[in-house]
Design an enzyme around this catalytic site. Structure first.
Site, PDB file in Angstrom:
ATOM      1  N   ASP A   1     -10.629   2.356  -3.802  1.00 29.03           N
ATOM      2  CA  ASP A   1     -11.239   2.088  -2.494  1.00 29.03           C
ATOM      3  C   ASP A   1     -12.762   2.158  -2.581  1.00 29.03           C
ATOM      4  O   ASP A   1     -13.454   1.793  -1.647  1.00 29.03           O
ATOM      5  CB  ASP A   1     -10.744   3.108  -1.451  1.00 29.03           C
ATOM      6  CG  ASP A   1      -9.355   2.745  -0.936  1.00 29.03           C
ATOM      7  OD1 ASP A   1      -8.906   1.598  -1.144  1.00 29.03           O
ATOM      8  OD2 ASP A   1      -8.708   3.624  -0.327  1.00 29.03           O
TER       9      ASP A   1
ATOM     10  N   ASP B   1       0.836  -1.210   0.000  1.00 26.52           N
ATOM     11  CA  ASP B   1       0.000   0.000   0.000  1.00 26.52           C
ATOM     12  C   ASP B   1       0.868   1.257   0.000  1.00 26.52           C
ATOM     13  O   ASP B   1       2.095   1.191   0.208  1.00 26.52           O
ATOM     14  CB  ASP B   1      -0.927  -0.019   1.226  1.00 26.52           C
ATOM     15  CG  ASP B   1      -2.213   0.758   0.991  1.00 26.52           C
ATOM     16  OD1 ASP B   1      -2.291   1.525   0.015  1.00 26.52           O
ATOM     17  OD2 ASP B   1      -3.150   0.608   1.798  1.00 26.52           O
TER      18      ASP B   1
END
Ligand SMILES: *[C@@H]1O[C@H](CO)[C@@H](O)[C@H](O)[C@H]1NC(C)=O
Ligand SMILES: *[C@@H]1O[C@H](CO)[C@@H](O)[C@H](O)[C@H]1NC(C)=O
Ligand SMILES: *[C@@H]1O[C@H](CO)[C@@H](O)[C@H](O)[C@H]1NC(C)=O
Ligand SMILES: *[C@@H]1O[C@H](CO)[C@@H](O)[C@H](O)[C@H]1NC(C)=O
Ligand SMILES: *[C@@H]1O[C@H](CO)[C@@H](O)[C@H](O)[C@H]1NC(C)=O
Ligand SMILES: *[C@@H]1O[C@H](CO)[C@@H](O)[C@H](O)[C@H]1NC(C)=O
Ligand SMILES: *[C@@H]1O[C@H](CO)[C@@H](O)[C@H](O)[C@H]1NC(C)=O
Ligand SMILES: *[C@@H]1O[C@H](CO)[C@@H](O)[C@H](O)[C@H]1NC(C)=O
Ligand SMILES: *[C@@H]1O[C@H](CO)[C@@H](O)[C@H](O)[C@H]1NC(C)=O
Ligand SMILES: *[C@@H]1O[C@H](CO)[C@@H](O)[C@H](O)[C@H]1NC(C)=O
Ligand SMILES: CC(=O)N[C@H]1CO[C@H](CO)[C@@H](O)[C@@H]1O
Length: 749
Positions: free
Chosen positions: A570, A508
């Site tokens: 997301d 990430d």
């Protein structure tokens, strides 16, 4: 003034008529004539593309002749421009590598601040070389192929006044109608110079109307397709975030105004780079359209000492006359076969369940194991432990501490990760003998001020001298340009992977850069980051690596070189995801998209859609999974999951390897539809959606594309029909209510 310009025009007359010799072979399909050179005229020939340019012998400049459908033999004479007092000859012709300061007032592909301070340059043709295959770009991601796949032409330019050399490298992949260009600038002088602008690719298209298509957005709204008319002047976009970013993607398409998904000419340009970038389109006074992709000049200012070189990232350009869809399919094929290096590029991906939605930061060994058990019972084959597992002095129990301290938290894991991982990997996916795989989340390029790492190495965080270090999500970015930071990341990730049977990494990256020590620090960071990616992925080839950056903040070909899949956004709302995934598919293969089912109401949009709809949308991505806590689901949704996982696994090979046909777009239609056809054409899978209920109106037909008109296909649950019937008449799927969806198999008979 008129007299001078007149003579310049006459001088140019003899050089604009070119390609007189019959040696230029017909544009062909074998690699033998992929690059044809006649004197100083150059032809790059793909199956359905020709790219031609030549040296203007009076100036040494490289002039473009054609970039479009296949042509062959000699070229008709081009009209000679008239030069008057203002725009000079360089501003009236189509150029391959435009500079500034000598009469071309359009945006330049190169601007060099010479030792003496001026920024004029005059790069003239010296020589060229042709090589079979394609040399790697040192330290940079790049497409790659064998001598049968690709041929490279390198044109050597030299500025005799400043002693600067530039090599333009053109590689052609004939099967994909792809031309890949990069530039290598070398300082052959005695003093230092500064590269202020460097575009990987610059192309001037003829005087005609064009539209441009780009992908823009923001967090949770990534890569929406935007189409606009190319107007006179500069229209561009880019990133100064330090990374490719959610805001704009390093990708551009130019199309004829009449071009659609399935018809017309399209030129696609994709920059193989993860740092800040610039894309500019300029319609100049003469009506030519210049397209340019490369470094962002705001973050370059690259110093070159004597004999030092700067190599630009490469830009892939693909031409199609089968519309935007044809262009996309060529990009998908090229990137699957010649960009993504992972062994997982086209091999089946395990359906996963990620712990984040279920447990957040609040877990221990046993609750994590329990979630893994539930995942296995649903049929997942990979269990991913997300954020929150590390940090001791500064435990990662919240998002304000711990990044940088990559040791398992002793409270949660008294004996390290191995006991949990061993237990999890002994679980079997429901009704199979497949062991559950274990994956883990990391964010290696970041540091929290609340960490041991930061206290020991405050200088490792990116900062600009005395300026305050701006926090975002309470964290700072490590300066990955520093070799000691690179080694730190390589070592901790290696040790983590050796500490237990971990076979998946979610990498990430949750913020952009603010204070840079210097403009060039961004590219230095990229070179360091690519070194880290290359090192780890080559040493751990059996690990499935997934890129992520606050969702899809680094969805670019640079990352794809190393990580075969990237978390797309997301935003997991099914409806939003159709637009995000179809936008992303303009250039990136569906195999590269991570796409998960999450719970409703959706966290980003508050929308509630049926689990089948969310599942069907998610399985259009190569990396399918679940982002939810099974315990919190209602009976219906929980019961639906095993079937959806099964279906996703069944069609996964077609998604990973097949051709994608966007039949109708969510921005145009209430019934978005996508067809995937397996590489050999024997199977296909149709996705059909209904956004809003169809009230008291006929059911529309969905016409398929890309099938073999002569063949017959068995359409699962419907019947057997010819390809011609399916393409010219179509099928109907009456659906009930909002957010209806249908997945249908086709089998060629
Ligand atoms: C330009 O010069 C090259 C090398 O001398 C020659 O092969 C070519 O024919 C010339 N082109 C024209 C258009 O004069
Ligand atoms: C760039 O040019 C320099 C000097 O000719 C050469 O040493 C270097 O290998 C070149 N790099 C690439 C990527 O071609
Ligand atoms: C390059 O410059 C030198 C002197 O600066 C000159 O002698 C030479 O002829 C020039 N070469 C070319 C190809 O222009
Ligand atoms: C010139 O370049 C060299 C090599 O990159 C560098 O070490 C040196 O500091 C530079 N000098 C100046 C004055 O910028
Ligand atoms: C640059 O390279 C050339 C040729 O390789 C060499 O002769 C020259 O000494 C080098 N210059 C410097 C400053 O290193
Ligand atoms: C782990 O967490 C669960 C759920 O919060 C709790 O019931 C259990 O007691 C905890 N176990 C340990 C060993 O702390
Ligand atoms: C496993 O098989 C049983 C019996 O056929 C079935 O009820 C169950 O749904 C299956 N589970 C999964 C996850 O496929
Ligand atoms: C460090 O942690 C403390 C305690 O949790 C918190 O109050 C503070 O905001 C954190 N500092 C930063 C910079 O996140
Ligand atoms: C692993 O399984 C063993 C045997 O069932 C059990 O004793 C142990 O507590 C488990 N450990 C973890 C971390 O789940
Ligand atoms: C990876 O990086 C480590 C640490 O810098 C180094 O020792 C090793 O040689 C590198 N391996 C590869 C394959 O690049
Ligand atoms: C659209 C188009 O022209 N396609 C052609 C591309 O090249 C191949 C091989 O030469 C032809 O078979 C296609 O018809």
């Amino acid at each position: 003034m008129v007299g001078i310009s007149r003579s310049a025009a006459v001088a140019a007359a003899s050089t604009l008529v070119i390609f007189g010799t019959p040696q230029i072979a017909n544009a062909g399909t074998s690699s033998g004539d992929a690059v044809v050179v006649d004197g100083t005229s150059f032809a790059l020939n793909g199956d359905n593309v020709s790219y031609r340019f030549h040296v203007d012998n009076s100036t040494g400049d490289l002039l473009s002749d054609h970039f479009g459908g296949s042509i062959s033999g000699s070229l008709p004479p081009a009209a000679v421009p008239q030069v008057n007092g203002w725009v000079g000859m360089p501003g009236r012709v189509r150029r391959e590598f435009p500079d500034q300061g000598r009469g071309d007032f359009r945006i330049p592909a190169v601007r060099i601040r010479q030792t003496a301070g001026y920024t004029v340059s005059d790069l003239q043709y010296q020589s060229h070389t042709v090589v079979q295959g394609k040399p790697d770009l040192p330290g940079l991601p790049a497409t790659r192929g064998s001598e049968d796949d690709v041929t490279t032409l390198v044109v050597h330019l030299y500025d005799n006044y400043s002693s600067v050399a530039a090599d333009l490298s053109y590689s052609i992949f004939p099967k994909y109608d792809a031309i890949v260009r990069s530039v290598n600038v070398t300082n052959r002088g005695e003093g230092n110079i500064t590269i202020e602008t460097l575009a990987s690719l610059s192309v001037d298209l003829p005087f005609e109307d064009l539209d441009m298509i780009s992908l823009s957005g923001d967090w949770a709204r990534e890569r929406r397709r935007e189409r606009r008319r190319v107007e006179y002047g500069i229209q561009g976009f880019g990133s100064t975030t330090g990374f490719s970013s959610h805001l704009h993607n390093p990708f551009l398409t130019l199309v004829a105004p009449s071009t659609t998904e399935s018809q017309g000419e399209a030129w696609g340009f994709s920059l193989v780079y993860t740092g800040s970038f610039a894309v500019n389109v300029e319609k100049g006074s003469q009506g030519f359209t210049r397209a340019m992709l490369g470094f962002n000049p705001e973050q370059l200012s690259w110093n070159l000492g004597p004999n030092e070189s700067l190599t630009s990232p490469e830009c892939v350009s693909i031409y199609s006359k089968e519309g935007i869809g044809g262009m996309s399919r060529s990009f998908h094929r090229l990137y699957r076969k010649h960009l993504i290096r992972s062994q997982f590029a086209t091999s089946n991906r395990p359906p996963l369940l990620n712990s984040w939605e279920g447990l957040g930061f609040n877990f221990n060994e046993s609750s994590m194991y329990k979630l893994a058990e539930e995942s296995a019972a649903l049929g997942a084959k990979l269990f991913v432990m997300d954020d929150g597992w590390f940090g001791n002095k500064y435990p990662r129990d919240d998002d304000d501490a711990g990044l940088g301290d990559w040791q398992p938290n002793r409270q949660k894991f008294p004996d390290g990760l191995d006991p949990l991982v061993s237990n999890v990997t002994e679980l079997k996916a429901a009704n199979t003998s497949t062991d559950l795989r274990f994956g883990i989340w990391i964010e290696p390029e970041m540091v929290d001020p609340n960490s041991t790492l930061y206290h020991e190495h405050p200088d490792w965080a990116l900062h600009a001298g005395p300026y305050p270090r701006t926090l975002r999500r309470n964290q700072l970015v490590l300066n990955v340009a520093l070799p000691e930071v690179q080694d730190f990341i390589i070592n901790f990730v290696s040790n983590l992977l050796k500490s237990a049977d971990i076979t998946y990494i979610k990498w990430d990256h949750n913020r952009g850069v603010h204070e840079l020590p210097s403009p060039s620090a961004d590219h230095e960071y990229m070179l360091g980051m690519y070194r880290v990616f290359a090192n780890l992925t080559s040493r751990f080839p059996d690990v499935l690596w997934e890129g992520c950056a606050s969702g899809g903040g680094r969805f670019d070909p640079g990352v794809l070189q190393y990580f075969p899949q990237i978390w797309t956004s997301d935003d997991t709302d099914g409806l939003e995801r159709i637009s995000i995934q179809l936008g992303t598919s303009l250039v990136y293969p569906p195999s590269a998209m991570g796409a998960h089912i999450s719970a409703v109401p959706n966290q980003q949009t508050g929308r509630t859609t049926p689990i089948e709809f969310r599942g069907h949308v998610a399985m259009m991505g190569g990396g399918f999974g679940l982002e939810l806590n099974p315990e919190e689901l209602d009976e219906h949704d929980k019961a639906a999951l095993p079937g959806l996982i099964n279906l996703a696994e069944k069609i996964n090979p077609i998604i990973l390897n097949g051709d994608m046909w966007r039949l109708s777009l969510p921005e145009d239609s209430n019934w978005p539809a996508v067809l995937f056809i397996s590489e050999d054409g024997s199977q296909a899978v149709l996705f059909y959606f209904q956004v809003r209920a169809n009230i008291n109106r006929a059911t529309p037909w969905v016409r398929l594309q890309g099938l073999d008109a002569q063949a017959t296909y068995n359409v699962d649950g419907v019947g057997t029909y010819s390809g011609a019937t399916l393409m010219n008449m179509g099928l109907q799927f009456p659906l009930d209510g909002d957010y209806g969806s249908k997945v249908v198999f086709l089998e060629k008979q």
